[in-house]
Scaffold this active site. Structure first.
Site, PDB file in Angstrom:
ATOM      1  CE1 TYR A   1      -3.360  -2.845   0.879  1.00 15.12           C
ATOM      2  CE2 TYR A   1      -4.591  -0.789   0.843  1.00 15.12           C
ATOM      3  CZ  TYR A   1      -4.562  -2.170   0.791  1.00 15.12           C
ATOM      4  OH  TYR A   1      -5.726  -2.863   0.656  1.00 15.12           O
TER       5      TYR A   1
ATOM      6  CE  LYS B   1       2.199 -18.013  -1.458  1.00 16.53           C
ATOM      7  NZ  LYS B   1       1.416 -19.259  -1.498  1.00 16.53           N
TER       8      LYS B   1
ATOM      9  CG  ASP C   1      -1.737 -20.434  -0.284  1.00 18.41           C
ATOM     10  OD1 ASP C   1      -1.306 -20.297   0.882  1.00 18.41           O
ATOM     11  OD2 ASP C   1      -1.136 -21.104  -1.149  1.00 18.41           O
TER      12      ASP C   1
ATOM     13  CG  ASP D   1      -7.982  -5.124   1.563  1.00 19.28           C
ATOM     14  OD1 ASP D   1      -8.969  -4.636   2.140  1.00 19.28           O
ATOM     15  OD2 ASP D   1      -7.840  -5.141   0.328  1.00 19.28           O
TER      16      ASP D   1
ATOM     17  CG  ASP E   1     -13.611  -7.335   1.798  1.00 16.74           C
ATOM     18  OD1 ASP E   1     -13.476  -6.505   2.720  1.00 16.74           O
ATOM     19  OD2 ASP E   1     -13.933  -7.019   0.633  1.00 16.74           O
TER      20      ASP E   1
HETATM   21  C1  IPM Z   1     -10.579  -1.355   3.327  1.00 19.86           C
HETATM   22  C2  IPM Z   1     -10.693  -0.928   1.895  1.00 19.86           C
HETATM   23  C3  IPM Z   1      -9.505  -0.042   1.544  1.00 19.86           C
HETATM   24  C4  IPM Z   1      -8.255  -0.853   1.698  1.00 19.86           C
HETATM   25  C5  IPM Z   1      -9.543   0.596   0.146  1.00 19.86           C
HETATM   26  C6  IPM Z   1     -10.849   1.295  -0.093  1.00 19.86           C
HETATM   27  C7  IPM Z   1      -8.389   1.522  -0.051  1.00 19.86           C
HETATM   28  O1  IPM Z   1     -10.806  -2.008   1.045  1.00 19.86           O
HETATM   29  O2  IPM Z   1     -10.615  -0.492   4.222  1.00 19.86           O
HETATM   30  O3  IPM Z   1     -10.455  -2.542   3.576  1.00 19.86           O
HETATM   31  O4  IPM Z   1      -7.853  -1.572   0.767  1.00 19.86           O
HETATM   32  O5  IPM Z   1      -7.653  -0.798   2.763  1.00 19.86           O
HETATM   33 MN    MN Z   2     -10.850  -3.910   2.039  1.00 17.88          MN
END
Ligand code: IPM
Ligand code: MN
Length: 360
Positions: A146, A191, A224, A248, A252
């Site tokens: 990032y 990884k 993975d 990240d 999700d």
């Molecule tokens: C999160 C989002 C952000 C990230 C994006 C929107 C930059 O996906 O907060 O998880 O990748 O950190």
């Molecule tokens: Mn995210």
């Protein structure tokens, strides 16, 4: 005791951000009178709304308001309208990444889990969910690809994956400390079979573990494999530690198997426990303005703010209990409504009001 007063920068943003923020403010107003805590809200533009008004996703005036506050309560940013902008100018990247960098918000804490009454909302099979699960993703937020050097030419693109020792040490400590107050287990995700960054990361995590937290169980999984293990044995996890990119992805996945992303709160904090508190989900433009978004992630984010940044534990507990009571009574916004007996479909505002009523 002098009355406590906290200044909160409110950045509702775009899409459903405003609707769910209204409900979080309702809850905070009632918490304020029940617990004699003062809240001063400073509402500012961020994301697409800020681009439209000022040309920038994070205007200087918004940043100043954040600097002058005790915490940032963030809604969500982004939408179709701004998708044609270059990535770094878009609402998400243009607002969130600079805020993280500016305030050194290195620790992203994302709790996930399935409450027993919401088991039907999770995409996981009942035999996998069993009696539910809960774990917390601790994601490093200021390093990795990032923020490493980026190059983009017409012949190649590259993002440098890099971690400094101090960055790994401090996030590892956050994870181990959370494990101390939880089920004493940290799973480190990397990884290390391929990446030098991961080999380094893992060795630093092991060093901190051996020196400072030997009583905590530490395991390692490759990213993975981890994405599979979480789907088949979510109960095996307590605290999951990961770098920026892997964290990240995992957060999700964690949010999705928890039933609805509309339930998931998160915190991004620095070493002074100053933080930005936001729902894990996005601005959901498809349902914005319809009054059907789930406000629980935003209300839960306000609770995390009270807990982590302000240390207001009684108020935090009251909000968490009120959310549970409301769900137990059958209230369901559309995202978690499954039609089972005892469920009642409610709007964003009804969910917020019910939670506010249930505050003790
Ligand atoms: C999160 C989002 C952000 C990230 C994006 C929107 C930059 O996906 O907060 O998880 O990748 O950190
Ligand atoms: Mn995210």
């Amino acid at each position: 005791m002098s009355p406590k007063n906290y200044k909160i920068a409110i950045l509702a943003g775009d899409g459903i951000g405003h609707e769910v923020m209204v409900e979080a403010k309702k809850v905070l107003a009632t918490v304020s009178s029940k617990f004699q805590i003062g809240f001063e809200f400073d509402e500012k533009l961020v994301g697409g709304a800020a681009i439209d008004a000022t040309g920038e996703a994070l205007p200087a005036d918004t940043l100043t308001a954040c600097e002058n506050s005790d915490a940032i309560l963030f809604g969500s940013v982004g939408g179709e309208k701004w998708n044609s902008l270059p990535p770094e100018k878009r609402p998400e990247v243009g607002a969130l990444l600079p805020l993280r960098k500016h305030f050194d918000l290195f620790a992203n804490i994302r709790p996930a889990g399935v409450l027993s009454m919401l088991k039907n909302s999770s995409p996981l099979k009942p035999e996998i969910i069993c009696d539910g699960f809960n774990f917390t993703v601790v994601r490093e937020l200021t390093g990795d690809v990032y923020f490493g050097e980026k190059k983009l030419t017409k012949d190649f693109g590259s993002d440098l994956m890099i971690y400094q020792k101090s960055q790994v040490e401090r996030i590892a400590r956050v994870a181990f400390e959370l494990a101390r107050n939880s089920r004493q287990k940290v799973t480190n995700i990397d990884k290390a079979n391929v990446l030098a960054t991961s080999q380094f990361w893992r060795s630093v995590v092991e060093e901190i573990h051996a020196k400072e937290f030997p009583e905590i169980e530490l395991n390692h999984l490759y990213i993975d494999n981890a994405t599979m293990q979480i789907l088949v044995r979510p109960q095996n996890f307590d605290i999951i530690l990961a770098g920026n990119l892997f964290g990240d992805i995992l957060s999700d996945e964690a949010a999705q198997i928890s039933g609805s992303i509309g339930l998931q709160a998160s915190a991004s904090i620095n070493s002074q426990k100053f933080g930005l508190f936001e729902p894990m989900g996005g601005s959901a433009p498809d349902i914005a303005g319809k009054g059907i978004a789930n406000p629980i992630a935003q209300i839960g984010s306000a609770a995390m703010m009270l807990e982590i940044s302000f240390g207001e534990l009684a108020a935090t507990k009251s909000i968490k209990k009120a959310i549970l009571k409301t769900l137990e009574s059958g209230c369901r916004t559309a995202d978690i409504f499954t039609g089972f007996a005892g469920e009642k479909k409610v709007s964003t505002a009804e969910m917020g009001e019910e939670i506010t009523k249930n505050l003790e």
